[in-house]
Design an enzyme around this catalytic site. Sequence first.
Site, mmCIF file in Angstrom:
data_model
loop_
_atom_site.group_PDB
_atom_site.id
_atom_site.type_symbol
_atom_site.label_atom_id
_atom_site.label_comp_id
_atom_site.label_asym_id
_atom_site.label_seq_id
_atom_site.Cartn_x
_atom_site.Cartn_y
_atom_site.Cartn_z
ATOM 1 N N HIS A 71 15.179 3.974 29.481
ATOM 2 C CA HIS A 71 14.256 4.578 30.433
ATOM 3 C C HIS A 71 12.910 4.860 29.763
ATOM 4 C CE1 HIS A 71 18.267 6.511 31.947
ATOM 5 N NE2 HIS A 71 18.166 5.248 32.322
ATOM 6 N N TYR A 134 15.557 17.510 24.485
ATOM 7 C CA TYR A 134 14.224 16.927 24.409
ATOM 8 C C TYR A 134 13.204 17.784 25.155
ATOM 9 C CZ TYR A 134 15.990 14.629 28.705
ATOM 10 O OH TYR A 134 16.567 14.353 29.930
#
Length: 473
Positions: A71, A134
């Site tokens: 992605h 993240y």
Amino acid sequence: MAIEFGKELGITTTPIPGLVVWDLPVHGDSRGWFKENWQREKMTRAGLPDFGPVQNNISFNDAVGTTRGIHAEPWDKWVSVATGRIFGAWVDLREGPTFGAVYTTELDPSRAIFVPRGVGNSYQTLEPDTAYTYLVNDHWSSEAPYTFLNLADESAAIAWPIPLDQVEVSAKDRAHPRLADVTPMTPRKILVVGANGQLGRALRAEFAGAAHVEFAARDDVDLGSPDLAEARRWRDYAAVVNAAAYTAVDLAETADGRTDAWLTNVTGVSRLAAVAAAHGVTLVHVSSDYVFDGTLSRPYREDDPVSPLGVYGQTKAAGDAVVSTVPRHYILRTSWVIGDGRNFVRTMQSLAERGVDPSVVGDQIGRLTFADDIARGIRHLLSTAAPSGTYNLTGAGDPASWADVARTVFELTGHDPARITAVSTDEYFSAATTPVAPRPRNSALDLAKIEATGFRAPDWKDALRRYLTGEGG
């Protein structure tokens, strides 16, 4: 696999520009371990971009072999492992020469990676109960552009530790396209505000054909609107170039002009600066020699104290102060700007052709600056990611008076330069019946700082010659 304790904070570059692996100091003993997963001051000092995270996400996977990706998202990511271990694969899906470049490595709690916008991200868990965390510098949005690549793409040829036919992969990830069918992630956009003015038109020419550059007239983006923050999805923009300004220096000395000058040059700029600061956008702002009083006997440097004489200069100095608070900014101070349309050079050319012998101010000193050179300088600063700050940008060469410029125009168009009569500023405006703004006598600006970035402006006389022959401007 045991976590490696005691590493120094350090970086490893990769074949993908901007994709950088970081070693993180992890401190541990029999009780467990501790690390600073994100420490802005230390990490930016060591070279990490100050990317401005706004959201923290965690992905937990209980089974070995869980595989996700590939992605590419329209934001930067700081990726690390809280517990467990992963095999990561990254593919550059941005427009450009490194499109399709691949990098793989393993991450555990002692290693992190900075993933720039448009680089495809994927991983496979190598231990049970793995948590992958993240930070991102934009909020998730269904309207944002995304790009995907199939995990099994033959050209990427990722050597997955556990074959893809033996792991858990979502049906959606299995359906992603091969590299040949991927639509590359385009660069973040650049918005030019005030795109119908003389600098705006020069910027249109400079960025002609660049699909990621948008041009907005004043009616398209109203800097005076309190709703400016909602006028665009600002995180999609890398930079905003403010080419809009109130420049009627004499009219600014009137009651109505003073209001309009402050509204455009300060209030509007303040709103634009707030948007840029809030969304990590680089703000490019064009300033003026009028922020100085012109009393120095040498060219002005960027760090000389401002001391504007009139309303216009005061508003430009105030606008500069506001823009300087934006973390990513360029303030370009310029002087005696010449572009297309009516201007001093065209007026002198017309007078020469009509046999008129004009009186021209001879006690104001500076250099002509052509709008196309300002546009070229703006593009240079953005494309080279020059350090933020204020830069002088004018034509190069020896400073001259307006009378000298007029004589040069006459000479270059085949007329006698002796037809020009030099007069003082006071003499020139002695018969004025409306307010006249005070002018700095010395408008010469020192160019050493912008030249240190690799930009060279042409000698103003050479640029003037090209302008008069239709080769520039």
